[in-house]
Structures are given as C-alpha cells and as structure tokens.
Write an enzyme that holds these catalytic residues in place. Structure first.
Site, short mmCIF file in Angstrom:
data_model
loop_
_atom_site.label_atom_id
_atom_site.label_comp_id
_atom_site.label_asym_id
_atom_site.label_seq_id
_atom_site.Cartn_x
_atom_site.Cartn_y
_atom_site.Cartn_z
N ASN A 1 0.81 -1.21 0.00
CA ASN A 1 0.00 0.00 0.00
C ASN A 1 0.85 1.27 0.00
OD1 ASN A 1 -1.41 -2.10 2.18
ND2 ASN A 1 -2.68 -1.47 0.46
N ILE B 1 1.11 6.88 0.33
CA ILE B 1 0.44 5.86 1.14
C ILE B 1 -1.01 5.74 0.70
CG2 ILE B 1 -0.13 5.14 3.48
CD1 ILE B 1 2.04 7.21 4.38
N CYS B 2 -1.46 4.51 0.52
CA CYS B 2 -2.86 4.29 0.21
C CYS B 2 -3.58 3.92 1.50
CB CYS B 2 -3.02 3.16 -0.80
SG CYS B 2 -4.74 2.77 -1.14
N LEU B 3 -4.29 4.88 2.05
CA LEU B 3 -4.94 4.65 3.33
C LEU B 3 -6.23 5.46 3.33
CD1 LEU B 3 -4.56 3.28 6.08
CD2 LEU B 3 -3.42 5.34 6.87
N LEU C 1 -1.42 -0.16 -3.89
CA LEU C 1 -0.92 1.04 -4.54
C LEU C 1 0.32 0.66 -5.36
CD1 LEU C 1 -1.48 4.05 -4.78
CD2 LEU C 1 0.21 4.42 -3.01
#
Lengths: 151, 457
Positions: A78, A85-87, A120
């Site tokens: 991610n 950052i994929c959050l 990601l």
C-alpha cells in the site's frame, strides 16, 4: 501567518504525551511541516526498522487530511516507490475529529497489516498475494537495508 | 453573526440560512471562543480574560494571497484570461481589506462600549453583563475539532451526541464529486490481472462512468454516520424541553465558578416581574453584527433567595420566554444542595429520550450539512458535465492521433481514409455540440425551476 490554535495544541500534546514508537517534530521554520519517525511494529516484517516520513498540514487542516509520505524506502503493497500511502483515512475517510496522533497510529497499523487487495504498488501487491513468504522476506530485507542505517 | 475566524478559507455556506438557523435557535451561535481554559482559574481571572477577548481573531494582515505588492501591474500584453484572473484577484483583495477594516471598526466600537460599561459602569446594550459572561463561560467545553473553548451549549451531532461548535460545523461539507471508491479499486484490480500499468484515466471512460461520479453527503466526523447533522438544545428552550447542558459534563466539574449563589428554593417567577426588574437586559436587535453572542439576551435577576438566568433569543417573543422559564426553572437549575458533587440536572422526559436515541437526518430538529449548502446538487451535475466534455475531448484527441498514426504508417494518401477522418471529425464536433446543448438545456430547466420557486415564495 498565525497558526490555528488546534495545530499548536496538537503539537504540544504530541510532545508532552508522545505515542510509543512514534515521534513527530515540527520544523522550526514551518510549524505545519513535521518530521515523523515510526518504528516498525513488532511481529511484522518491518520490526526493528525506523521509518522516516514527512507530514504536512495543509491550510484547510483539519477539514482536509494531512499529507503524509514515507521518506524511507519500504516494501509494502500500500506504499509506492515515491512513499505515497494508500490509506482510507488519508483520503475519503478523513474526519476532522481525527488528529495527527491517530493518523500516525493508523499508518503504524497499516505496517502491521498490509492490505494487498487494495494496492498502490501493484508489483508488490501481486507478489504479496502470490507468494507471501517471499514478499515478507523482501520486506524484511528492505527494512534491514534502508530502515536501520541511520538510527 | 459572523464566525470568529478560526478558518481562513472562504465561507462558502449559505450565510442567510445559517443566520436564520441561529436566530431560530436551531444552531448554536458563533460564540467567541476562549483560547485556553483551566478549571482552576479564579472567577476574576476568567472575567479578565473574557473582558479582553476580541470579537474576532486578528487578521493576518499580510497574507501572501492578498498582498498588493505581489500583484503585477503591467498586464497590457498579457492574455485576456490572465487579465481577468488578475482583476478578480484584485477584487478579492480589496474585499479582504475592507473586511479587515470593518472588523476593526466593529472591534473598536465594541471596545469603547465595553470600557464604558465595565469601567465607568454605564449600561450598554451590546455589552454582556458580567453575570451572563460568567454563566456562559463558567464551564466551557472544548470543541473537539478546533480545540477552542466554548460555552457549554454547543451543537450536538444527531447520531452520537458529540459537541461541535458552529464555526466547525459550517466548515464540514461534501467532498468534491468523485468516482466511487469501489469502482476505482476494481479498476485497479483488473489492471493488476492483466498486469498492465495502472491507468485509471484510460481512454475507455464512457458516459456511464460520468454518471457514476458521486457526491456523498458528509459523514459525521465522530462516528462516520452518513448525513451528518446536528441539533442544538438552546438553554431554556421550550421546544426541546430543557437546556443543552450535558449532565455528565456538568458533574465532572466542581461548581466552584458559579457566579451567583443559587439558593435552595428555586422560585417560579412570572415573567413580567423578572423583566421589569431587569437591569441587565441586553436587547441587541440593533446591532446584530457587532457581537457574536448577540442572539442571547441575558436576563439575570438575583433576589434574596432566588436566581435565574435566561438566555433567550432577542427575537423570541415574551410568551415563549415566559413559558420556557416556567418549564425550565425546575429542570435547569440544580439547587445547591445537590450541586456539590453530582449536580445532575433534573432531566425532563424529553431530554432523556433525546439522550438515548439518535435522531434521523430528516428530523426537523436536525440541521444537516446539505441544508446550509444547498448548491451541492448543481455542483455535482456541473462536475459530471465537465468530465463528460473532457472525455469527449480526450477521445477525440485519442481517435485523431490513432488516425494520424495510420496515416503515417501508410505513406500513400488514401482518399477513403481522409474521408473517414473528416467523417470522424464531423461526428466529434456533433457530439461536442450535443453535449453543450444538453448542458444548456439543463441550465435552462434549472433556471426555470428557480424562478418558479421564487414565484412561489
């Protein structure tokens, strides 16, 4: 420009009551810009690593989420090569009731539980799904290589 | 009736609606916040801070965006577009400067009156009485979003009853229209399976995906419940039964700051007598903009063995005030015998019901974020239109570049192919026309509706 009270108070509280394993220190010349250090969670491939991040509070914080990016290279489905950052809480699920503290805790939790189903870094995610053990080994290796030198 | 100025961003909500909501006591007023608060403060310390509080936060005078020295003054050769932008910027800047000036004027006027009132002892209409100040601010709560301290009558989220100040509430809005998240990830997944690089803006974005653009109602910042809305329990309001003071907040603080001794006999006072004897009546219909607490008329009256505070809106008629007194005297004021540690307010039935259950977003008591920003729907459609146009343009470019490639591939000029190029161009233009016509139609329909609404009103 004067700093909103909220940012001042949050910074004070971060300093006076720090989160274990996480430190966030604002720059002297720009109090909206933080140097962040996150320890890799125990029993994760990132254990023992110390990861450097940058965090920036945009003008419309806290209505908008802070901008956070990993500066240390990390092998994680991610987090991409640029450290983005994929959050969810960084994007659509951001809420002004969250704080720098809670956000950094979420990032630490993301390290403890990678989510290759919402990737990601596609290559990493693919490896993670196909061959989890190898992926974890790579993550450990990257942690040793990139996240342990400076500390 | 203006926010304190915690947020620098523009006020893009409907100010008229918000103003009326505050007047109707459906939304808490824009209280002037305290930067800090300590429960150990003495009454005098609190007062001295309150007396010196500014109406609005000080303006950053030299915001970069508004600094005139940064604006170039030469736009003779520059494009029309640039000139337009520059002009609008200059306009915004002059507005901003004007706002600073007005606010300073208001502050100075306020300071003058305040001085007269507190130091020289004159009664000034817009200056809150000391009793009101102390009573409002004696147990302030921190808004969990801006971290400032407000009087203990804040809006509460309809779902989880968390406090939020009005200034933060009006900042919460829908995200800009965006493609639904699930689709996005499935998009990525298909990309993953075909192991091609992620390219969400691939050329195949069709009209259907344009319609997929969504704009979700704002979620509650505390519990993520969709359709965020708040309720406001104004102090001593007959509609909600009793004051918006949260009993648990109350009991956790020692009552050491209470301004006047509250006697054991809480007395039912009939309204006329209380208002006749009232010296501190702040009737501030005149200058709504001056004082951010202006909605609340303070009427405090102490007698030997009774005291009562009424904060009611100046517009409420005396009938409702007297009713609310009758209803709230019993419930709202803890008598001092029980006030020691657990000064629970005597809760009315309505209040208890309210505390247990959340209210639906459609409830008339709830103010939702969409209600104060009624333009979200038009924003969504315009965003869809924009995307549609961009798609059309993109596919046109894509198609023509394909054709050019073909051209170069077959170096001979083929008549049929040029024809097809022309054909295609023709179709593209038609499509673009069609879209813009659609848009125009849409706009007209909306305008008509608006006019209709106007006529109705």
């Amino acid at each position: 420009m004067s700093l909103p009270r909220r940012i001042i108070k949050e910074t004070e509280r971060l300093v006076s009551d720090p989160v274990p394993g996480i430190s966030a220190i604002p720059h002297d010349d720009n109090l909206r810009y933080f140097d962040v250090l996150i320890e890799g969670p125990t029993q994760s491939p990132y254990e023992g690593g110390l990861f450097k991040l940058e965090l920036f509070l945009p003008d419309d914080y806290p209505m908008m989420a802070p901008k956070v990016r990993f500066l240390t290279k990390i092998y994680h489905p991610n987090i991409d090569r640029l450290g983005r950052i994929c959050l969810d809480v960084l994007k659509s699920n951001w809420s002004p009731a969250l704080q720098i503290r809670t956000l950094l805790l979420s990032i630490q939790a993301l390290l403890a539980s990678p989510n290759p189903d919402d990737p990601l870094a596609n290559d990493v995610a693919e490896e993670w799904k196909k061959n989890e053990n190898t992926a974890i080994e790579t993550a450990k290796e990257w942690t040793r290589k990139y996240a342990t030198e400076k500390s | 009736m203006a926010p304190y100025g915690v947020y620098n961003s523009n006020l893009d909500y409907n100010t008229e609606i918000v103003k009326n909501l505050i007047i109707d006591r459906k939304l808490a007023p824009f209280y002037t916040p305290l930067q800090d608060f300590d429960h150990n403060w003495s009454q005098d310390k609190l007062l001295s801070i309150l007396k010196n509080n500014n109406l609005h936060s000080e303006f950053p005078e030299n915001l970069e965006d508004y600094d005139s020295s940064l604006l170039p003054n030469l736009p003779d050769k520059s494009s029309k577009h640039y000139q337009k932008r520059l002009q609008s910027r200059q306009f915004v800047q002059s507005l901003y400067l004007k706002r600073i000036q007005w606010q300073n004027d208001a502050q100075q006027r306020f300071n003058r009156e305040r001085k007269l009132s507190y130091i020289n002892g004159f009664k000034k209409e817009n200056i809150p009485s000391i009793d009101l100040l102390l009573n409002l601010y004696k147990n302030p709560i921190e808004c969990p979003i801006c971290f400032l301290f407000y009087p203990n009558h804040l809006n509460k989220s309809r779902c989880c009853l968390q406090p939020i100040c009005t200034e933060c509430f009006v900042q919460i809005k829908r995200l800009d229209p965006h493609p639904p998240h699930d689709e996005n990830s499935s998009d990525l997944n298909t990309n993953l399976q075909s192991s091609s690089p992620p390219n969400p803006q691939s050329n195949s974005q069709s009209n259907s995906s344009v319609q997929d653009l969504i704009s979700e109602p704002a979620k509650c910042p505390y519990c993520a419940m969709p359709d965020f809305g708040v309720t406001y329990n104004p102090p001593n309001n007959i509609k909600t039964g009793t004051a918006g003071i949260n009993p648990c907040d109350y009991s956790s603080y020692p009552n050491n700051l209470s301004s006047t001794p509250i006697s054991e006999d809480v007395i039912h006072i009939d309204f006329p007598s209380s208002s006749n004897n009232n010296n501190n009546n702040n009737n501030n219909n005149n200058n709504n903009k001056l004082f951010s607490d202006n909605h609340s008329t303070a009427e405090s009256r102490s007698s030997k063995n009774s005291s009562i505070f009424i904060h009611s809106h100046s517009n409420s008629n005396s009938n409702s005030i007297s009713n609310s007194i009758a209803n709230s005297v019993n419930s709202n004021f803890p008598n001092s015998s029980s006030a020691s540690n657990d000064n629970q307010l005597a809760p009315s039935d309505i209040y208890q019901r309210k505390r247990r259950s959340s209210l639906p977003a459609s409830s008339p008591l709830v103010v939702t974020t969409d209600y104060i920003r009624s333009d979200w729907e038009s924003k969504l459609t315009s965003a869809r239109m924009r995307l549609a146009r961009r798609c059309a343009a993109a596919s046109a470019i894509h198609a023509s570049s394909l054709l050019f490639e073909n051209h170069e591939g077959s170096s001979s000029t083929n008549r049929r192919r040029t024809d097809s190029t022309n054909d295609l161009e023709q179709r593209m233009i038609e499509e673009a026309l069609r879209l813009s016509l659609l848009e125009e139609e849409d706009r007209q329909v909306k305008e008509r509706q608006k006019n209709k609404n106007k006529n109705k009103n």
